[in-house]
Design a protein around this motif. Structure first.
Motif, short mmCIF file in Angstrom:
data_model
loop_
_atom_site.label_atom_id
_atom_site.label_comp_id
_atom_site.label_asym_id
_atom_site.label_seq_id
_atom_site.Cartn_x
_atom_site.Cartn_y
_atom_site.Cartn_z
N THR A 446 -53.58 -12.87 24.35
CA THR A 446 -54.16 -11.82 25.19
C THR A 446 -53.31 -10.56 25.07
OG1 THR A 446 -52.93 -12.64 27.10
CG2 THR A 446 -55.19 -13.43 26.83
N PRO A 447 -53.94 -9.40 25.15
CA PRO A 447 -53.19 -8.15 24.99
C PRO A 447 -52.47 -7.74 26.28
CG PRO A 447 -55.51 -7.68 25.29
CD PRO A 447 -55.39 -9.18 25.24
N GLY A 448 -51.51 -6.84 26.15
CA GLY A 448 -50.83 -6.25 27.30
C GLY A 448 -49.45 -6.78 27.57
N MET A 449 -49.16 -8.03 27.17
CA MET A 449 -47.87 -8.63 27.49
C MET A 449 -46.80 -8.29 26.46
SD MET A 449 -46.74 -12.62 27.48
CE MET A 449 -45.05 -13.10 27.72
N LEU A 450 -47.14 -8.38 25.19
CA LEU A 450 -46.12 -8.27 24.13
C LEU A 450 -45.28 -6.99 24.22
CD1 LEU A 450 -47.99 -9.68 21.00
CD2 LEU A 450 -46.06 -10.71 22.22
N PRO A 451 -45.88 -5.82 24.52
CA PRO A 451 -45.05 -4.61 24.59
C PRO A 451 -43.98 -4.66 25.68
CG PRO A 451 -47.36 -4.03 24.35
CD PRO A 451 -47.31 -5.50 24.63
N ARG A 452 -44.10 -5.61 26.62
CA ARG A 452 -43.11 -5.73 27.70
C ARG A 452 -41.99 -6.70 27.32
NH1 ARG A 452 -48.10 -5.13 30.34
NH2 ARG A 452 -48.10 -3.37 31.81
N THR A 453 -42.12 -7.33 26.15
CA THR A 453 -41.07 -8.20 25.64
C THR A 453 -40.51 -7.58 24.37
OG1 THR A 453 -42.50 -9.52 24.18
CG2 THR A 453 -42.40 -10.17 26.51
N ARG A 454 -39.35 -8.10 23.94
CA ARG A 454 -38.76 -7.51 22.73
C ARG A 454 -37.75 -8.46 22.11
NH1 ARG A 454 -35.76 -5.36 26.95
NH2 ARG A 454 -33.48 -5.37 26.63
N PHE A 455 -37.39 -8.16 20.85
CA PHE A 455 -36.32 -8.88 20.16
C PHE A 455 -35.04 -8.06 20.21
CE2 PHE A 455 -39.89 -10.72 17.53
CZ PHE A 455 -39.73 -12.03 17.96
N GLU A 456 -33.91 -8.77 20.39
CA GLU A 456 -32.58 -8.18 20.15
C GLU A 456 -31.94 -9.04 19.06
OE1 GLU A 456 -30.48 -8.13 23.84
OE2 GLU A 456 -31.62 -6.41 24.65
N ILE A 457 -31.58 -8.43 17.96
CA ILE A 457 -31.09 -9.19 16.81
C ILE A 457 -29.72 -8.66 16.38
CG2 ILE A 457 -31.62 -9.96 14.44
CD1 ILE A 457 -34.56 -9.27 14.98
N ASP A 458 -28.74 -9.56 16.34
CA ASP A 458 -27.44 -9.19 15.76
C ASP A 458 -27.20 -10.08 14.55
OD1 ASP A 458 -26.52 -11.68 16.68
OD2 ASP A 458 -25.74 -10.83 18.55
N LYS A 459 -25.98 -10.11 14.07
CA LYS A 459 -25.72 -10.83 12.81
C LYS A 459 -25.86 -12.33 12.94
CE LYS A 459 -22.79 -7.33 10.69
NZ LYS A 459 -21.44 -7.03 10.10
N SER A 460 -25.78 -12.86 14.14
CA SER A 460 -25.81 -14.32 14.29
C SER A 460 -26.97 -14.85 15.13
CB SER A 460 -24.51 -14.82 14.93
OG SER A 460 -24.36 -14.27 16.23
N THR A 461 -27.61 -13.98 15.95
CA THR A 461 -28.58 -14.47 16.93
C THR A 461 -29.81 -13.57 16.98
OG1 THR A 461 -26.72 -15.26 18.27
CG2 THR A 461 -28.88 -15.16 19.34
N ILE A 462 -30.96 -14.20 17.20
CA ILE A 462 -32.18 -13.46 17.55
C ILE A 462 -32.54 -13.86 18.97
CG2 ILE A 462 -33.59 -15.22 16.34
CD1 ILE A 462 -35.78 -13.05 16.08
N THR A 463 -32.58 -12.87 19.85
CA THR A 463 -32.83 -13.12 21.27
C THR A 463 -34.18 -12.54 21.66
OG1 THR A 463 -30.46 -12.99 21.75
CG2 THR A 463 -31.97 -12.77 23.62
#
Length: 499
Positions: A446-463
């Motif tokens: 469903t639309p509308g939710m994804l823009p309120r979430t995000r990825f934070e990526i460093d050299k060892s982890t994807i959050t």
């Protein structure tokens, strides 16, 4: 050409030297959607060289076809109808007489396209479908051959029109291929642009040459049955042309997918292609499904519409028809972007464009049984009438959608085409596909939710960062798909509740 824009159904009747064709588009747009297409092989130019006049039987067939096509205008609901006549009509002594009869049938003025304008429109059509075309456009009709240089998204010269259509040559040569060869050689000697563009690609338009491409596809058992931007190496094209030149009508008629009324023009069309390749030392031959008619349509668009990307527009049109929520096409490019940042995977502008197209198309297979969604999505992409995309890029989009539905694995549908993509391209398709798989699980499609979430990526982890209001939506399946994505980019998975 009239430069006003048509909002309703847009039709073009092409009164060609060999065929008369009606094409109807949903509207005049950057990625035109074909809603009707009918062709009658009339052979108007069959007797042009020997008599200077149009073929009598061809006139009968053409006027009868025109009668039907004009009647179809109200049946289909065509708001704008353009009728364009080309080489045979403009060169024939009785061309004005034919036009008078034709205009009486249709009730309005027919556009008689000059040789220079035909060359320009054909080249414009090719550029509208292959914006990065760089080389020579060759448009082969029944009575003429147009050659134009293109590059940098532009037409580079006025081009030339040569009296080298198969019907005209057959009329002069009386069935002698050696005589036909002499006629072609003499004509090409005076064409400077073939030397100017030596070693570049040859972009070919016309029914005879499309039939040669179908034969080449069949020889290779090539599974992407889309002619547009199908590439034939120059040596392959020349070898095939030489074989076709030597085959008689009975042998040619036995070749699948070849129209019986094309059989007599194939050998001469093959000879012209062979001579063209050798004269300009072409690198390879690229088939264009776009030509004169698409050039006429492109001329009707305003500058803003002309500037749009045909692939992105085509993807949006397909998604608007098939996806649950086309809005995802606006949400997913930004959501997936951190994965392709310079310090993660990185991407070129061309790769970013393909990623955007994949995001727009990500949900077009939702409506079939889950077991078949990957196959359905891939098939849709491999066969969709997109422009502005070559076959390897089309394959990459298809592979991305396979991984979006199936995760890791190797799609059987690709078969022998796996080698069309590099290891890096296959890897990019996997990562993007896994990201899209996670996205649709996280937001429950469903639309509308994804823009309120995000990825934070460093050299060892994807959050994966999720706001408090969506914390309860995290669960086993989301974690599973986040872990699969993390493994693909050699990171550890993590989630965090935050803003």
């Amino acid at each position: 050409m009239n430069h006003s824009k048509s909002e309703g159904r847009f039709g073009i009747v092409d009164l060609g030297s060999n065929s008369v064709r009606l094409v109807v588009y949903a509207r005049a747009a950057r990625s035109p959607v074909l809603v009707f297409n009918e062709k009658v092989l009339c052979g108007l130019g069959r007797t042009l060289a020997s008599t200077g006049r149009l073929d009598p039987k061809g006139i009968e067939r053409a006027l009868a076809a025109l009668q039907r096509f004009v009647a179809l205008r109200s049946q289909i609901g065509i708001d704008t109808l353009i009728i364009a006549a080309t080489a045979a009509v403009r060169d024939a002594e009785d061309g004005p007489e034919f036009l008078q009869k034709a205009e009486k049938i249709c009730g309005f003025r027919i556009t008689l396209v000059s040789g220079a304008e035909e060359a320009r429109l054909s080249a414009q059509g090719v550029l509208s479908g292959i914006p990065d075309a760089d080389g020579v456009v060759g448009d082969l009709g029944g009575a003429s051959l147009e050659l134009v240089g293109v590059g940098g998204g532009k037409i580079l010269n006025e081009g030339v029109t040569l009296p080298l259509g198969p019907l005209r040559i057959m009329d002069v040569a009386k069935g002698s291929l050696s005589e036909a060869e002499a006629i072609i050689d003499k004509a090409f000697k005076s064409v400077g642009l073939l030397k100017e563009f030596q070693g570049k690609r040859l972009y070919v338009v016309g029914g005879v040459w499309r039939n040669l491409a179908r034969i080449h596809m069949a020889q290779r058992h090539y599974p992407i049955h889309v002619l547009h931007e199908y590439v034939i190496p120059a040596n392959d094209a020349s070898d095939l042309a030489k074989v076709i030149e030597r085959l008689g009508p009975k042998s040619l008629a036995q070749i699948p997918d070849i129209s019986e009324r094309r059989v007599d023009t194939l050998p001469v069309g093959a000879l012209i292609l062979d001579k063209l390749i050798s004269t300009m030392k072409a690198k390879d031959v690229v088939i264009s499904a776009y030509g004169l008619r698409e050039g006429i349509l492109f001329d009707r668009l305003n500058k803003r519409e002309q500037a749009k990307d045909p692939l992105i527009e085509g993807a949006r049109d397909l998604a608007n028809r098939l996806a649950r929520f086309p809005e995802h096409g606006n949400e997913l490019p930004g959501w997936t972007a951190p994965l392709f940042a310079p310090d993660v995977i990185g991407e070129t502008p061309a790769e970013a464009r393909l990623r955007q197209a994949a995001c727009i198309l990500a949900d077009i297979g939702w409506y079939v049984h889950p077991d078949y969604r990957a196959h359905q999505s891939m098939t849709q992409i491999l066969l969709a009438p997109f422009a502005g995309v070559d076959h390897p890029s089309r394959l990459m989009l298809a592979r991305t959608l396979y991984h979006r539905h199936e995760g890791r694995g190797e799609p059987e549908l690709i078969g022998d085409l796996a080698g069309l993509l590099s290891d890096n391209e296959n890897y990019r398709a996997l990562v993007l596909g896994l990201a899209l798989r996670l996205a649709f699980t996280l937001c429950a499609a469903t639309p509308g939710m994804l823009p309120r979430t995000r990825f934070e990526i460093d050299k060892s982890t994807i959050t994966l960062v999720v706001p408090p209001r969506y914390e309860s939506l995290l669960g086993e399946m989301v974690n599973k798909r986040l872990s699969a994505l993390a493994r693909a980019i050699n990171r550890k998975p993590a989630t965090r509740i935050g803003r």
